[in-house]
Design an enzyme around this catalytic site. Structure first.
Site, PDB file in Angstrom:
ATOM      1  N   GLU A 207       0.895  -1.168   0.000  1.00 20.95           N
ATOM      2  CA  GLU A 207       0.000   0.000   0.000  1.00 20.95           C
ATOM      3  C   GLU A 207       0.922   1.203   0.000  1.00 20.95           C
ATOM      4  O   GLU A 207       1.583   1.493   0.997  1.00 20.95           O
ATOM      5  CB  GLU A 207      -0.880  -0.007   1.252  1.00 20.95           C
ATOM      6  CG  GLU A 207      -1.832  -1.192   1.336  1.00 20.95           C
ATOM      7  CD  GLU A 207      -2.942  -1.126   0.310  1.00 20.95           C
ATOM      8  OE1 GLU A 207      -3.196  -0.036  -0.241  1.00 20.95           O
ATOM      9  OE2 GLU A 207      -3.551  -2.171   0.033  1.00 20.95           O
ATOM     10  N   CYS A 241      -2.420   8.815   3.314  1.00 17.14           N
ATOM     11  CA  CYS A 241      -2.154   8.334   1.950  1.00 17.14           C
ATOM     12  C   CYS A 241      -3.282   8.676   0.986  1.00 17.14           C
ATOM     13  O   CYS A 241      -3.035   8.886  -0.190  1.00 17.14           O
ATOM     14  CB  CYS A 241      -1.925   6.831   1.979  1.00 17.14           C
ATOM     15  SG  CYS A 241      -3.276   5.916   2.733  1.00 17.14           S
TER      16      CYS A 241
HETATM   17  P1  NAD Z   1       8.734   5.191   4.112  1.00 20.31           P
HETATM   18  O1  NAD Z   1       8.591   4.350   2.904  1.00 20.31           O
HETATM   19  O2  NAD Z   1       9.966   5.974   4.286  1.00 20.31           O
HETATM   20  O3  NAD Z   1       8.579   4.283   5.441  1.00 20.31           O
HETATM   21  C1  NAD Z   1       7.494   3.421   5.619  1.00 20.31           C
HETATM   22  C2  NAD Z   1       7.921   2.239   6.473  1.00 20.31           C
HETATM   23  O4  NAD Z   1       8.923   1.518   5.787  1.00 20.31           O
HETATM   24  C3  NAD Z   1       8.527   2.632   7.817  1.00 20.31           C
HETATM   25  O5  NAD Z   1       8.068   1.751   8.805  1.00 20.31           O
HETATM   26  C4  NAD Z   1      10.010   2.455   7.621  1.00 20.31           C
HETATM   27  O6  NAD Z   1      10.679   2.106   8.813  1.00 20.31           O
HETATM   28  C5  NAD Z   1      10.036   1.298   6.639  1.00 20.31           C
HETATM   29  N1  NAD Z   1      11.244   1.226   5.800  1.00 20.31           N
HETATM   30  C6  NAD Z   1      12.049   2.223   5.399  1.00 20.31           C
HETATM   31  N2  NAD Z   1      13.042   1.748   4.627  1.00 20.31           N
HETATM   32  C7  NAD Z   1      12.859   0.419   4.539  1.00 20.31           C
HETATM   33  C8  NAD Z   1      13.547  -0.630   3.866  1.00 20.31           C
HETATM   34  N3  NAD Z   1      14.614  -0.399   3.117  1.00 20.31           N
HETATM   35  N4  NAD Z   1      13.071  -1.892   4.001  1.00 20.31           N
HETATM   36  C9  NAD Z   1      11.962  -2.139   4.721  1.00 20.31           C
HETATM   37  N5  NAD Z   1      11.273  -1.183   5.382  1.00 20.31           N
HETATM   38  C10 NAD Z   1      11.714   0.071   5.267  1.00 20.31           C
HETATM   39  O7  NAD Z   1       7.457   6.112   4.150  1.00 20.31           O
HETATM   40  P2  NAD Z   1       7.138   7.332   5.122  1.00 20.31           P
HETATM   41  O8  NAD Z   1       7.514   8.578   4.437  1.00 20.31           O
HETATM   42  O9  NAD Z   1       7.634   7.104   6.478  1.00 20.31           O
HETATM   43  O10 NAD Z   1       5.531   7.193   5.147  1.00 20.31           O
HETATM   44  C11 NAD Z   1       4.723   7.911   4.320  1.00 20.31           C
HETATM   45  C12 NAD Z   1       4.456   7.186   3.000  1.00 20.31           C
HETATM   46  O11 NAD Z   1       3.609   6.070   3.251  1.00 20.31           O
HETATM   47  C13 NAD Z   1       3.719   8.058   2.013  1.00 20.31           C
HETATM   48  O12 NAD Z   1       4.254   7.867   0.731  1.00 20.31           O
HETATM   49  C14 NAD Z   1       2.286   7.545   2.090  1.00 20.31           C
HETATM   50  O13 NAD Z   1       1.517   7.804   0.940  1.00 20.31           O
HETATM   51  C15 NAD Z   1       2.510   6.083   2.322  1.00 20.31           C
HETATM   52  N6  NAD Z   1       1.323   5.467   2.949  1.00 20.31           N
HETATM   53  C16 NAD Z   1       0.531   4.678   2.172  1.00 20.31           C
HETATM   54  C17 NAD Z   1      -0.631   4.123   2.706  1.00 20.31           C
HETATM   55  C18 NAD Z   1      -1.556   3.284   1.848  1.00 20.31           C
HETATM   56  O14 NAD Z   1      -2.453   2.645   2.395  1.00 20.31           O
HETATM   57  N7  NAD Z   1      -1.413   3.276   0.530  1.00 20.31           N
HETATM   58  C19 NAD Z   1      -0.948   4.349   4.050  1.00 20.31           C
HETATM   59  C20 NAD Z   1      -0.112   5.149   4.810  1.00 20.31           C
HETATM   60  C21 NAD Z   1       1.030   5.699   4.237  1.00 20.31           C
END
Ligand code: NAD
Length: 466
Positions: A207, A241
């Site tokens: 997601e 999101c």
């Molecule tokens: P991010 O991708 O930086 O981090 C999200 C998660 O991934 C965190 O828990 C982080 O610790 C983990 N992560 C980071 N690097 C990783 C790696 N290399 N391997 C595995 N896990 C890793 O995103 P963010 O900026 O913290 O969160 C916001 C983003 O999330 C926005 O783009 C938003 O649109 C998206 N989001 C999507 C939904 C949905 O349902 N589509 C819901 C909430 C947020």
């Protein structure tokens, strides 16, 4: 370290999968009730950790209680073995069963740190899996509270475990050890996680990010659309999101809409407290604050026009950024096509409904779209490229329709949460076919050719009547 946690989870899963589905589902009906009863405690933890306003914290309570109630009520039926048409009528009895996958690795972000872990963990566990959850490093307490309520509701020790420290630290090890990954976060990180899952040939559901459009069409009710846009753009300070960052308004409504939208935005109560009256709180972190501030600065330097907001507000909180409405935004600006994930929206005037639809679809993302109008909105929904389309509301009507799938088209996601798909993705379908009376082969001394003729004749009759 994660290896040990996954090994323990694997052991617990073996026992948990033997518990009848109806009992596993009942645990989550109890969890759903507990969440509602303990809402004040949950909202306090959420506000302490994220600084979101109380209504946004309540949305997490509401979403979690409703989604887990939904699966608690319907999972048994959804997971029941299904009779399928067999290879040969009468002779073949075929059923499809849905078996748990094993250990599911769940990685969740900070923006909805109670509801996202709860609503991804619950269906995985009801389906008979164990889960190892890696929540974002900014929001460990919300995840811990979720786990303690799940244990209280009756989830056995070891079936759900949490590893703190975040996905940047533990992501790779989790992917190396788990049997399926449910990831929520940005599209950029989703690609990295998906590539690692592909290496191991394990399943992945993602997601991901969005740049969600709202369309105000020719038959829209502007006095309803303007306050609707405030909810759609600024709920949870835009750190959502499915919230709206691009707004296309047909020229017949543009002036009236912009005036009412600005007025409604400027009447919002801003603050950082556990006070129900506050409409918008600060951003969660310095990193998020800098990202939002820099995108707005970049846009204004390149010619964007500020219609409302645009200021940092250290008088409220160090990471407070005002709800901001921009016009004259172009693709050369960072926020023109890229996700902001903050309280900032660009408003565009378009000639007609067709242009609004075309501009809305002109993006690599496809998570949610909001369309305001009557018959024109229903028609537009069929042409819009996003996983959810919400008519005459920003996002809540589709997100909270838990019986229907939620997720992204294009680069906004792979797979779906909610509904049938959101449960069955945590299972492996297995076909069991029982052949009765005679085998699928020539009978006795029958030649291959005679067998082929007989089967063709019989199937010809069967296919005509069935
Ligand atoms: P991010 O991708 O930086 O981090 C999200 C998660 O991934 C965190 O828990 C982080 O610790 C983990 N992560 C980071 N690097 C990783 C790696 N290399 N391997 C595995 N896990 C890793 O995103 P963010 O900026 O913290 O969160 C916001 C983003 O999330 C926005 O783009 C938003 O649109 C998206 N989001 C999507 C939904 C949905 O349902 N589509 C819901 C909430 C947020």
């Amino acid at each position: 370290m994660i290896n040990n946690v996954v090994a323990k989870a694997r052991k617990a899963q073996g026992e948990w999968a033997k518990v009848p589905t109806s009992e596993r589902a009942a645990v989550f009906r109890r969890f759903s009730k507990l969440v509602l009863e303990r809402q004040a405690e949950i909202m306090d933890v959420l506000q302490d950790e994220t600084h979101k306003n109380r209504l946004s914290a309540f949305e997490e309570v509401l979403d979690t209680t409703q989604l887990t109630h939904y699966y608690g009520r319907h999972a048994t039926k959804l997971l029941k073995p299904k009779r399928r048409r067999g290879a040969f009528p009468i002779l073949t009895k075929t059923i499809e069963v849905n078996r748990p996958i094993g250990v599911i690795g769940v990685i969740t972000p900070w923006n909805y740190p109670f509801t996202l872990p709860s609503t991804d963990v619950a269906p995985a566990v009801i389906a008979g899996n164990a889960v190892v959850l890696v929540p974002d490093e900014l929001t460990p307490k919300s995840a811990d509270l979720m786990l303690s309520l799940m244990l209280e509701a009756g989830v056995p020790e070891g079936v759900v475990s949490i590893v703190h420290g975040g996905g940047r630290v533990h992501g790779k090890d989790l992917i190396d050890a788990a049997d399926f990954i449910m990831f929520t976060g940005s599209t950029a990180t989703g690609r990295i996680v998906a590539a690692q899952c592909a290496e191991r040939l394990i399943g992945f559901s993602g997601e991901l990010g969005g740049k969600n459009p709202m369309l105000v069409l020719s038959d829209a009710d502007v006095p309803k659309a303007a306050p609707g846009a405030v909810r759609a753009c600024f709920a949870n300070s835009g750190q959502l999101c499915v919230s709206i960052e691009r707004l296309y308004v047909v020229e017949a409504h543009y002036d009236e809409f912009l005036k009412e939208f600005v007025a409604a935005t400027e009447s919002m109560k801003l603050g950082d407290a556990k006070d129900w009256a506050i409409d918008m709180g600060p951003l969660i972190s310095d990193k998020q604050f800098v990202r939002v501030r820099d995108q707005v600065t970049d846009a204004i330097a390149k010619g964007a026009k500020l219609q409302s907001g645009g200021r940092v507000r250290p008088d409220i909180a160090p990471t407070f950024f005002e709800p901001t409405i921009l016009t004259n935004v172009s693709d050369s600006m960072e926020l023109g096509r890229g996700e902001t994930f903050g309280p900032v929206v660009a408003v565009y005037k378009v000639k007609d409904d067709a242009e609004a639809i075309a501009r809305a679809n002109d993006t690599d993302y496809g998570l949610n779209s909001s369309i305001w109008g009557g018959a024109a909105a229903t028609l537009a929904a069929t042409q819009i490229e996003s996983g959810t389309v919400t008519i005459n509301e920003g996002f809540s009507a589709s997100f909270a329709s838990h019986d229907a799938p939620m997720g992204g088209m294009k680069t906004s996601g792979v797979g779906r949460r909610h509904g049938r798909q959101g449960l069955l993705k945590y299972t492996q379908p297995q076909t069991i076919a029982v052949q009765r009376l005679i085998g699928i082969a020539p009978i006795g001394k029958q030649t291959n050719e005679a067998f082929a003729k007989l089967v063709s004749r019989l199937l010809g009759i069967w296919n005509r009547i069935s």
